[in-house]
Scaffold this active site. Structure first.
Site, PDB file in Angstrom:
ATOM      1  N   LYS A  19       1.741   5.625  20.933  1.00 40.84           N
ATOM      2  CA  LYS A  19       1.691   6.992  21.446  1.00 40.84           C
ATOM      3  C   LYS A  19       2.488   7.095  22.741  1.00 40.84           C
ATOM      4  O   LYS A  19       2.397   6.245  23.618  1.00 40.84           O
ATOM      5  CB  LYS A  19       0.238   7.422  21.673  1.00 40.84           C
ATOM      6  CG  LYS A  19      -0.557   7.599  20.383  1.00 40.84           C
ATOM      7  CD  LYS A  19      -1.976   8.048  20.672  1.00 40.84           C
ATOM      8  CE  LYS A  19      -2.768   8.246  19.384  1.00 40.84           C
ATOM      9  NZ  LYS A  19      -2.285   9.383  18.604  1.00 40.84           N
ATOM     10  N   GLY A  49       0.818  -1.215   0.000  1.00 45.68           N
ATOM     11  CA  GLY A  49       0.000   0.000   0.000  1.00 45.68           C
ATOM     12  C   GLY A  49       0.848   1.260   0.000  1.00 45.68           C
ATOM     13  O   GLY A  49       0.468   2.285   0.574  1.00 45.68           O
ATOM     14  N   ALA A  50       1.996   1.204  -0.662  1.00 44.19           N
ATOM     15  CA  ALA A  50       2.986   2.280  -0.562  1.00 44.19           C
ATOM     16  C   ALA A  50       2.552   3.575  -1.230  1.00 44.19           C
ATOM     17  O   ALA A  50       3.150   4.621  -0.976  1.00 44.19           O
ATOM     18  CB  ALA A  50       4.316   1.821  -1.155  1.00 44.19           C
ATOM     19  N   THR A  51       1.533   3.520  -2.071  1.00 42.72           N
ATOM     20  CA  THR A  51       1.058   4.747  -2.729  1.00 42.72           C
ATOM     21  C   THR A  51      -0.214   5.292  -2.084  1.00 42.72           C
ATOM     22  O   THR A  51      -0.770   6.278  -2.552  1.00 42.72           O
ATOM     23  CB  THR A  51       0.787   4.495  -4.226  1.00 42.72           C
ATOM     24  OG1 THR A  51      -0.248   3.499  -4.350  1.00 42.72           O
ATOM     25  CG2 THR A  51       2.043   4.006  -4.939  1.00 42.72           C
ATOM     26  N   GLU A  76     -14.143  12.631  18.029  1.00 39.76           N
ATOM     27  CA  GLU A  76     -13.684  13.288  16.807  1.00 39.76           C
ATOM     28  C   GLU A  76     -14.687  14.361  16.406  1.00 39.76           C
ATOM     29  O   GLU A  76     -15.893  14.214  16.655  1.00 39.76           O
ATOM     30  CB  GLU A  76     -13.546  12.282  15.666  1.00 39.76           C
ATOM     31  CG  GLU A  76     -12.575  11.142  15.931  1.00 39.76           C
ATOM     32  CD  GLU A  76     -12.561  10.141  14.786  1.00 39.76           C
ATOM     33  OE1 GLU A  76     -11.654  10.216  13.951  1.00 39.76           O
ATOM     34  OE2 GLU A  76     -13.489   9.303  14.722  1.00 39.76           O
ATOM     35  N   HIS A 100      -2.040   1.589  16.393  1.00 37.64           N
ATOM     36  CA  HIS A 100      -1.146   2.746  16.474  1.00 37.64           C
ATOM     37  C   HIS A 100      -1.283   3.508  17.789  1.00 37.64           C
ATOM     38  O   HIS A 100      -0.372   4.249  18.173  1.00 37.64           O
ATOM     39  CB  HIS A 100      -1.344   3.685  15.272  1.00 37.64           C
ATOM     40  CG  HIS A 100      -2.595   4.487  15.307  1.00 37.64           C
ATOM     41  ND1 HIS A 100      -3.771   4.071  14.716  1.00 37.64           N
ATOM     42  CD2 HIS A 100      -2.864   5.703  15.856  1.00 37.64           C
ATOM     43  CE1 HIS A 100      -4.701   4.988  14.901  1.00 37.64           C
ATOM     44  NE2 HIS A 100      -4.181   5.990  15.582  1.00 37.64           N
ATOM     45  N   LEU A 130      -2.281   6.322   3.923  1.00 37.45           N
ATOM     46  CA  LEU A 130      -1.542   6.022   5.150  1.00 37.45           C
ATOM     47  C   LEU A 130      -0.039   6.137   4.918  1.00 37.45           C
ATOM     48  O   LEU A 130       0.692   6.693   5.747  1.00 37.45           O
ATOM     49  CB  LEU A 130      -1.889   4.613   5.642  1.00 37.45           C
ATOM     50  CG  LEU A 130      -1.136   4.143   6.888  1.00 37.45           C
ATOM     51  CD1 LEU A 130      -1.476   4.991   8.099  1.00 37.45           C
ATOM     52  CD2 LEU A 130      -1.429   2.660   7.165  1.00 37.45           C
ATOM     53  N   HIS A 181      -8.581   0.236  19.626  1.00 33.90           N
ATOM     54  CA  HIS A 181      -7.933   1.301  20.393  1.00 33.90           C
ATOM     55  C   HIS A 181      -8.435   1.380  21.833  1.00 33.90           C
ATOM     56  O   HIS A 181      -7.649   1.405  22.785  1.00 33.90           O
ATOM     57  CB  HIS A 181      -8.162   2.660  19.721  1.00 33.90           C
ATOM     58  CG  HIS A 181      -7.730   2.718  18.295  1.00 33.90           C
ATOM     59  ND1 HIS A 181      -6.615   2.065  17.830  1.00 33.90           N
ATOM     60  CD2 HIS A 181      -8.260   3.359  17.219  1.00 33.90           C
ATOM     61  CE1 HIS A 181      -6.482   2.300  16.529  1.00 33.90           C
ATOM     62  NE2 HIS A 181      -7.457   3.073  16.147  1.00 33.90           N
TER      63      HIS A 181
END
Length: 481
Positions: free
Chosen positions: A178, A12-14, A212, A174, A17, A236
């Site tokens: 933090k 998913g390099a393009t 959010e 992720h 994220l 999360h």
């Protein structure tokens, strides 16, 4: 002991994220000399790009997302030299041999960052295995979503396990990267003052909020199929709960930490219908601007929840009788991620006859947008006290930004990518954790179906449906706002 990989393969390099998080994170690690000067970074995706075209795309992304004071031409040029690219259609096995050829020699170890649609996990793993990119010196990082329920999660995990042992699988959340989340561990287990109170004797309740102000932001299809419960709570928020509630591990290593977290997740009591609230944002105003409803943003009617509030219980000795209130939502009044530890009131107020009113101590651990740890304590207002003792609640701030002003503030993916390259699994999620999380979440969704529980509307720019307020107020408590 794990050794650092000599190559990194980014799926998913393009994608978004990669542009916003992964490439800037890798650049920061390169700039600070934390990754090897000869680390090969191979990007792959469906887009037909040459090496030079990929490097140009990466450079453009870095210039857009890096702070201005980090855009050093010499460092940019040397980082870009690490990058090569190989187009790949991961849905078919053809093309993986060419990818393996592009990756080259992996005798020095290979780390893979796999971010893909759930239906592509199985063919991707087969392709990696067939092309020799799943050997014993290869580890793989898995970005969510890893399924949408326990059954589909097991299918993905079984597919990955067919090529990689568990100690070579790094499931990414992720939030665990933090700095403030890791500081929660330091706060609890490196300070003698907190741990004796960190239980049902000292704590009244715990609140975890992830709110959010944004709406769908281009995630229409994914979000409507997923909803707030599976998008935020399953991963999360349950990880934050587990770290807050876990027993002290024997050591700060991957096995000890994750053993204690999974004990918490397995101790979660199944919820009753009265302990959960579903919501969906309607029209309203956020930051002074009028916004439409979820269905208007989506373009069709939907029963997907954009808000969830839950009253959870951890059934063990430490937390018996202590509720954990969880809430998350979109289009809310404020962007905020935090853990609030509400301590119990002192057993006797010696200032009562002099008019001194007490508030119970409260510890606020803020993850975003700013990072801090704030302990609210009672103090006496300076005065001669002829008219009584005036007590005020005042903050003791542990501002990470100020206390470590000279230390570079790092985004979560910097740490997680470095740990993946170095082979440290402590901040990654183990399979038994994932399955314990899904088991609890699946039971909630089954209750929604059984009870016919539809989302309640709430105005954009608010703190959610009124039923969420009632969730705490009927217990004589209130949300920290």
């Amino acid at each position: 002991m794990a050794t650092s990989s000599s190559a990194l393969l980014l799926f998913g390099a393009t994608g978004d994220l990669s542009k916003r998080m992964l490439l800037p994170s890798l650049y920061a690690l390169h700039e600070d000399g934390l990754i090897a000067a000869n680390l090969r970074i191979v990007g792959t995706a469906r887009s037909e790009l040459s090496d030079d075209e990929f490097r140009a795309m990466a450079r453009e992304a870095l210039l857009e997302h890096l702070p201005e004071d980090r855009r050093h031409e010499e460092n940019l040029a040397s980082f870009i030299d690490h990058l090569v690219y190989q187009p790949l259609d991961a849905s078919t096995i053809e093309g993986f041999d060419a990818l393996a050829e592009k990756v080259g020699d992996i005798s020095g170890g290979l780390s893979i960052f796999l971010s893909t649609a759930p239906f592509l996990f199985e063919p991707t793993i087969k392709g990696l295995k067939a092309s020799g990119l799943a050997g014993e010196n290869v580890r793989i990082g898995l970005e969510k979503p890893l399924g949408n329920d326990l059954a589909s999660s097991r299918v993905i995990n079984d597919a990955v396990a067919s090529a990689f042992e568990e100690d070579r699988i790094f499931r990414i959340d992720h939030y665990l990267g933090k700095e403030t989340v890791q500081n929660l561990l330091a706060l609890r287990f490196a300070n003698a003052m907190f741990e004796p109170l960190w239980n049902a004797n000292g704590i009244d309740h715990v609140q975890i909020t992830v709110s959010e102000t944004v709406g769908l932001e281009g995630r229409h299809g994914f979000y409507d199929d997923t909803g707030a419960l599976r998008d935020m709570v399953q991963n999360h928020m349950l990880q934050l709960l587990a770290i807050t509630a876990m027993e002290p591990p024997a050591d700060f290593d991957a096995t000890a930490v994750r053993d204690e977290k999974v004990k918490v997740l397995r101790s979660l009591r199944p919820l009753e219908a009265a302990e959960m609230v579903r919501g969906q944002y309607g029209e309203g105003a956020v930051k002074g601007e009028s916004v439409g409803s979820y269905e208007a943003d989506l373009g069709e009617s939907s029963d997907t929840e954009t808000f969830v509030a839950l009253k959870a219980h951890v059934d063990n000795w430490r937390w018996q009788g202590v509720p954990f209130y969880l809430r998350t939502g979109k289009r809310m009044a404020e962007r905020r991620s935090e853990i609030v530890i509400q301590f119990k009131q002192v057993p006797h107020n010696i200032f009562a006859e002099r008019g001194g009113e007490l508030s119970a101590n409260r510890l606020v651990i803020r993850l975003q947008p700013e990072e801090y740890v704030r302990l609210m304590v009672m103090a006496k207002k300076p005065s001669m006290d002829r008219d009584g003792v005036i007590l005020r609640e005042v903050p003791l701030d542990l501002s990470l930004t100020q206390a470590f002003a000279k230390a570079r503030r790092r985004i979560a993916y910097e740490r997680l990518l470095l740990d993946l390259i170095d082979g440290d699994p402590t901040l990654f999620v183990r399979r038994d954790e994932v399955e314990a999380q899904w088991k609890w979440i699946d039971a909630i969704r089954a209750m929604w179906t059984k009870q016919g529980m539809e989302p309640r509307s709430y105005g954009s720019g608010s703190w959610g449906p009124s039923a969420a307020i009632a969730l705490t107020e009927r217990d004589g408590r209130s949300w920290h706002e």
